[in-house]
Design a protein around this motif. Structure first.
Motif, PDB file in Angstrom:
ATOM      1  N   HIS A 116       4.597  -2.386 -13.624  1.00 26.42           N
ATOM      2  CA  HIS A 116       3.135  -1.916 -13.132  1.00 26.42           C
ATOM      3  C   HIS A 116       2.468  -3.327 -12.685  1.00 26.42           C
ATOM      4  O   HIS A 116       1.760  -3.134 -11.822  1.00 26.42           O
ATOM      5  CB  HIS A 116       2.287  -1.496 -14.396  1.00 26.42           C
ATOM      6  CG  HIS A 116       0.993  -1.132 -14.015  1.00 26.42           C
ATOM      7  ND1 HIS A 116      -0.062  -1.944 -14.040  1.00 26.42           N
ATOM      8  CD2 HIS A 116       0.462   0.408 -13.952  1.00 26.42           C
ATOM      9  CE1 HIS A 116      -1.040  -1.263 -13.819  1.00 26.42           C
ATOM     10  NE2 HIS A 116      -0.930   0.141 -13.630  1.00 26.42           N
ATOM     11  N   ALA A 117       2.632  -4.524 -13.429  1.00 30.08           N
ATOM     12  CA  ALA A 117       2.074  -5.769 -12.952  1.00 30.08           C
ATOM     13  C   ALA A 117       2.360  -6.171 -11.706  1.00 30.08           C
ATOM     14  O   ALA A 117       1.966  -6.844 -10.925  1.00 30.08           O
ATOM     15  CB  ALA A 117       2.225  -6.681 -14.083  1.00 30.08           C
ATOM     16  N   GLN A 118       3.749  -6.134 -11.564  1.00 35.23           N
ATOM     17  CA  GLN A 118       4.370  -6.615 -10.339  1.00 35.23           C
ATOM     18  C   GLN A 118       4.028  -5.553  -9.057  1.00 35.23           C
ATOM     19  O   GLN A 118       3.698  -6.298  -8.155  1.00 35.23           O
ATOM     20  CB  GLN A 118       5.863  -6.687 -10.436  1.00 35.23           C
ATOM     21  CG  GLN A 118       6.577  -7.731 -11.356  1.00 35.23           C
ATOM     22  CD  GLN A 118       7.842  -7.836 -11.713  1.00 35.23           C
ATOM     23  OE1 GLN A 118       8.480  -8.765 -12.349  1.00 35.23           O
ATOM     24  NE2 GLN A 118       8.731  -6.956 -11.258  1.00 35.23           N
ATOM     25  N   ALA A 119       4.051  -4.457  -9.341  1.00 33.41           N
ATOM     26  CA  ALA A 119       3.589  -3.657  -8.338  1.00 33.41           C
ATOM     27  C   ALA A 119       2.057  -3.858  -8.005  1.00 33.41           C
ATOM     28  O   ALA A 119       1.573  -3.541  -6.798  1.00 33.41           O
ATOM     29  CB  ALA A 119       3.636  -2.149  -8.663  1.00 33.41           C
ATOM     30  N   SER A 120       1.213  -4.376  -9.085  1.00 35.73           N
ATOM     31  CA  SER A 120      -0.056  -4.525  -8.555  1.00 35.73           C
ATOM     32  C   SER A 120      -0.324  -5.854  -7.808  1.00 35.73           C
ATOM     33  O   SER A 120      -1.714  -5.907  -7.463  1.00 35.73           O
ATOM     34  CB  SER A 120      -0.844  -4.475 -10.046  1.00 35.73           C
ATOM     35  OG  SER A 120      -0.627  -3.378 -10.676  1.00 35.73           O
ATOM     36  N   ARG A 121       0.664  -6.509  -7.433  1.00 39.99           N
ATOM     37  CA  ARG A 121       0.504  -7.862  -7.128  1.00 39.99           C
ATOM     38  C   ARG A 121       0.095  -7.619  -5.484  1.00 39.99           C
ATOM     39  O   ARG A 121      -0.718  -8.410  -5.032  1.00 39.99           O
ATOM     40  CB  ARG A 121       1.645  -8.688  -7.170  1.00 39.99           C
ATOM     41  CG  ARG A 121       2.202  -9.417  -8.133  1.00 39.99           C
ATOM     42  CD  ARG A 121       3.503  -9.905  -8.250  1.00 39.99           C
ATOM     43  NE  ARG A 121       3.738 -10.470  -9.624  1.00 39.99           N
ATOM     44  CZ  ARG A 121       5.054 -11.237 -10.035  1.00 39.99           C
ATOM     45  NH1 ARG A 121       5.841 -11.226  -8.949  1.00 39.99           N
ATOM     46  NH2 ARG A 121       5.187 -11.590 -11.060  1.00 39.99           N
ATOM     47  N   GLU A 122       0.408  -6.473  -4.965  1.00 40.22           N
ATOM     48  CA  GLU A 122      -0.108  -6.334  -3.329  1.00 40.22           C
ATOM     49  C   GLU A 122      -0.936  -5.234  -3.298  1.00 40.22           C
ATOM     50  O   GLU A 122      -0.910  -4.376  -2.653  1.00 40.22           O
ATOM     51  CB  GLU A 122       1.260  -5.909  -2.813  1.00 40.22           C
ATOM     52  CG  GLU A 122       2.351  -7.264  -2.852  1.00 40.22           C
ATOM     53  CD  GLU A 122       3.903  -6.755  -2.372  1.00 40.22           C
ATOM     54  OE1 GLU A 122       3.619  -5.700  -1.827  1.00 40.22           O
ATOM     55  OE2 GLU A 122       4.660  -7.737  -2.652  1.00 40.22           O
ATOM     56  N   GLY A 123      -1.762  -4.935  -4.470  1.00 37.62           N
ATOM     57  CA  GLY A 123      -2.721  -3.950  -4.494  1.00 37.62           C
ATOM     58  C   GLY A 123      -2.729  -3.213  -5.812  1.00 37.62           C
ATOM     59  O   GLY A 123      -3.040  -3.654  -6.894  1.00 37.62           O
ATOM     60  N   THR A 124      -2.370  -1.953  -5.658  1.00 37.24           N
ATOM     61  CA  THR A 124      -2.134  -1.145  -6.935  1.00 37.24           C
ATOM     62  C   THR A 124      -0.631  -0.480  -6.765  1.00 37.24           C
ATOM     63  O   THR A 124      -0.080  -0.333  -5.700  1.00 37.24           O
ATOM     64  CB  THR A 124      -3.258   0.075  -6.876  1.00 37.24           C
ATOM     65  OG1 THR A 124      -3.000   0.817  -5.709  1.00 37.24           O
ATOM     66  CG2 THR A 124      -4.634  -0.606  -6.932  1.00 37.24           C
ATOM     67  N   PRO A 125      -0.222  -0.105  -7.840  1.00 38.27           N
ATOM     68  CA  PRO A 125       1.112   0.690  -7.894  1.00 38.27           C
ATOM     69  C   PRO A 125       1.154   1.818  -6.824  1.00 38.27           C
ATOM     70  O   PRO A 125       2.171   2.258  -6.304  1.00 38.27           O
ATOM     71  CB  PRO A 125       1.080   1.229  -9.448  1.00 38.27           C
ATOM     72  CG  PRO A 125       0.574   0.050 -10.103  1.00 38.27           C
ATOM     73  CD  PRO A 125      -0.567  -0.230  -9.274  1.00 38.27           C
ATOM     74  N   ARG A 126      -0.172   2.449  -6.939  1.00 38.37           N
ATOM     75  CA  ARG A 126      -0.058   3.663  -6.000  1.00 38.37           C
ATOM     76  C   ARG A 126       0.184   3.085  -4.612  1.00 38.37           C
ATOM     77  O   ARG A 126       0.744   3.951  -3.505  1.00 38.37           O
ATOM     78  CB  ARG A 126      -1.204   4.606  -6.069  1.00 38.37           C
ATOM     79  CG  ARG A 126      -1.488   5.657  -5.137  1.00 38.37           C
ATOM     80  CD  ARG A 126      -2.459   6.660  -5.734  1.00 38.37           C
ATOM     81  NE  ARG A 126      -2.592   7.247  -6.922  1.00 38.37           N
ATOM     82  CZ  ARG A 126      -1.602   8.337  -7.002  1.00 38.37           C
ATOM     83  NH1 ARG A 126      -1.177   9.068  -5.814  1.00 38.37           N
ATOM     84  NH2 ARG A 126      -1.076   9.167  -8.265  1.00 38.37           N
ATOM     85  N   ALA A 127      -0.530   1.988  -4.179  1.00 42.45           N
ATOM     86  CA  ALA A 127      -0.484   1.703  -2.671  1.00 42.45           C
ATOM     87  C   ALA A 127       0.742   1.239  -2.430  1.00 42.45           C
ATOM     88  O   ALA A 127       1.431   1.514  -1.376  1.00 42.45           O
ATOM     89  CB  ALA A 127      -1.614   0.523  -2.761  1.00 42.45           C
ATOM     90  N   GLN A 128       1.595   0.451  -3.574  1.00 43.57           N
ATOM     91  CA  GLN A 128       2.889   0.344  -3.175  1.00 43.57           C
ATOM     92  C   GLN A 128       3.978   1.585  -3.023  1.00 43.57           C
ATOM     93  O   GLN A 128       4.688   1.663  -2.239  1.00 43.57           O
ATOM     94  CB  GLN A 128       3.808  -0.754  -4.450  1.00 43.57           C
ATOM     95  CG  GLN A 128       4.852  -1.144  -3.715  1.00 43.57           C
ATOM     96  CD  GLN A 128       5.353  -2.283  -4.980  1.00 43.57           C
ATOM     97  OE1 GLN A 128       5.760  -1.665  -6.196  1.00 43.57           O
ATOM     98  NE2 GLN A 128       5.579  -3.496  -4.293  1.00 43.57           N
ATOM     99  N   ALA A 129       3.735   2.475  -3.984  1.00 44.28           N
ATOM    100  CA  ALA A 129       4.399   3.557  -3.941  1.00 44.28           C
ATOM    101  C   ALA A 129       4.200   4.333  -2.360  1.00 44.28           C
ATOM    102  O   ALA A 129       5.335   4.704  -1.921  1.00 44.28           O
ATOM    103  CB  ALA A 129       4.036   4.591  -4.961  1.00 44.28           C
ATOM    104  N   GLU A 130       3.092   4.181  -1.999  1.00 39.42           N
ATOM    105  CA  GLU A 130       2.732   5.061  -0.836  1.00 39.42           C
ATOM    106  C   GLU A 130       3.294   4.168   0.351  1.00 39.42           C
ATOM    107  O   GLU A 130       3.861   4.937   1.392  1.00 39.42           O
ATOM    108  CB  GLU A 130       1.233   4.987  -0.381  1.00 39.42           C
ATOM    109  CG  GLU A 130       0.368   6.157  -1.361  1.00 39.42           C
ATOM    110  CD  GLU A 130      -0.931   6.254  -1.235  1.00 39.42           C
ATOM    111  OE1 GLU A 130      -1.731   5.517  -0.497  1.00 39.42           O
ATOM    112  OE2 GLU A 130      -1.594   7.085  -1.769  1.00 39.42           O
ATOM    113  N   ALA A 131       3.528   3.092   0.381  1.00 35.79           N
ATOM    114  CA  ALA A 131       4.033   2.169   1.201  1.00 35.79           C
ATOM    115  C   ALA A 131       5.226   2.301   1.384  1.00 35.79           C
ATOM    116  O   ALA A 131       6.263   2.479   2.574  1.00 35.79           O
ATOM    117  CB  ALA A 131       3.580   0.623   1.103  1.00 35.79           C
ATOM    118  N   LEU A 132       6.042   2.430   0.204  1.00 39.17           N
ATOM    119  CA  LEU A 132       7.424   2.565   0.046  1.00 39.17           C
ATOM    120  C   LEU A 132       7.882   3.967   0.731  1.00 39.17           C
ATOM    121  O   LEU A 132       8.979   4.017   1.634  1.00 39.17           O
ATOM    122  CB  LEU A 132       8.052   2.507  -1.186  1.00 39.17           C
ATOM    123  CG  LEU A 132       8.186   1.121  -1.816  1.00 39.17           C
ATOM    124  CD1 LEU A 132       8.328   0.942  -3.235  1.00 39.17           C
ATOM    125  CD2 LEU A 132       9.157   0.242  -1.202  1.00 39.17           C
TER     126      LEU A 132
END
Length: 234
Positions: A116-132
């Motif tokens: 969770h913390a690492q996914a939050s480095r570039e915004g939020t986990p949801r934002a990273q999930a959507e980007a992926l």
């Protein structure tokens, strides 16, 4: 620099079997290294991946991930460590069928504070999930649909996005391109290899598809290192 993953004098026999299916002296994988693991059916590829990820524990020898031996940990501790440090693209995907696509991708972040913390480095986990998911070519209209309603190829890409979220140190992929056409396969590999390169994740990738082998930094023929597979072949 210490390897991300070390397998030493590794031996494993399935219950009831007469002979081991894994008998390997050594395999090491460095941070950022991409390993293409190949070999004929029955040579122990999926079993080895399960040992590397701590899903199975060897009869003897050791598998060390980031300095810790899987065999020295309880089953619950292995589960916690796996979700924190390993992204696993299973051959059968292992998506939760009634959860939405986006919620499936977010699962590692919900079970691991580190992911969770690492996914939050570039915004939020949801934002990273959507980007992926976008990088995998999955339209936003699909993201809220239950995973069970997607095609096999679409589910394969959801499973890959779930494995990559939160920058795990090790990514394990078991035949992840088997349901993709050529264009989708190349796009999938672009995303997977780029993500591993960016975050210095080690990648162990199993496939029968020799056309993609050259995209990896190292190629390993499993019967070449697994004495059990050579014995079976003879």
């Amino acid at each position: 620099m210490n390897p991300v993953l070390i397998a030493d004098v590794l031996r494993f026999t399935w219950p009831g079997a007469d002979a081991p299916c894994i008998d390997i002296d050594q395999l090491e994988v460095q941070a950022g290294e991409t390993v293409f693991l190949h070999g004929p059916s029955g040579c122990g590829k999926s079993t080895l991946l399960s040992l590397l990820a701590g899903v199975l524990v060897a009869d003897s020898g050791r598998v060390v991930l980031l300095g810790q031996d899987w065999a020295a940990q309880s089953a619950a501790a292995r589960d916690r460590r796996r979700v924190a440090h390993v992204g696993y693209i299973f051959q059968q995907f292992n998506l939760l069928p009634y959860l939405s696509v986006i919620d499936n991708v977010l699962l590692p972040c919900r079970f691991s504070a580190q992911r969770h913390a690492q996914a939050s480095r570039e915004g939020t986990p949801r934002a990273q999930a959507e980007a992926l998911l976008s990088q995998m070519g999955l339209d936003a209209a699909l993201w809220r649909r239950p995973a069970m309603t997607l095609s096999v190829g679409q589910q394969q890409r959801v499973a890959a996005a779930r494995a990559l979220i939160g920058q795990p140190e090790l990514v394990i992929a078991d035949e992840p391109t088997s349901a993709l056409d050529e264009d989708r396969r190349e796009a999938f590999l672009d995303v997977l290899l780029s993500a591993c390169r960016t975050h210095r994740s080690a990648l162990v990738f199993v496939s029968h598809d020799q056309r993609i082998a050259s995209r990896f930094s190292r190629q390993v023929l499993l019967p070449g290192i697994n004495r059990a597979a050579r014995s079976e072949a003879s």
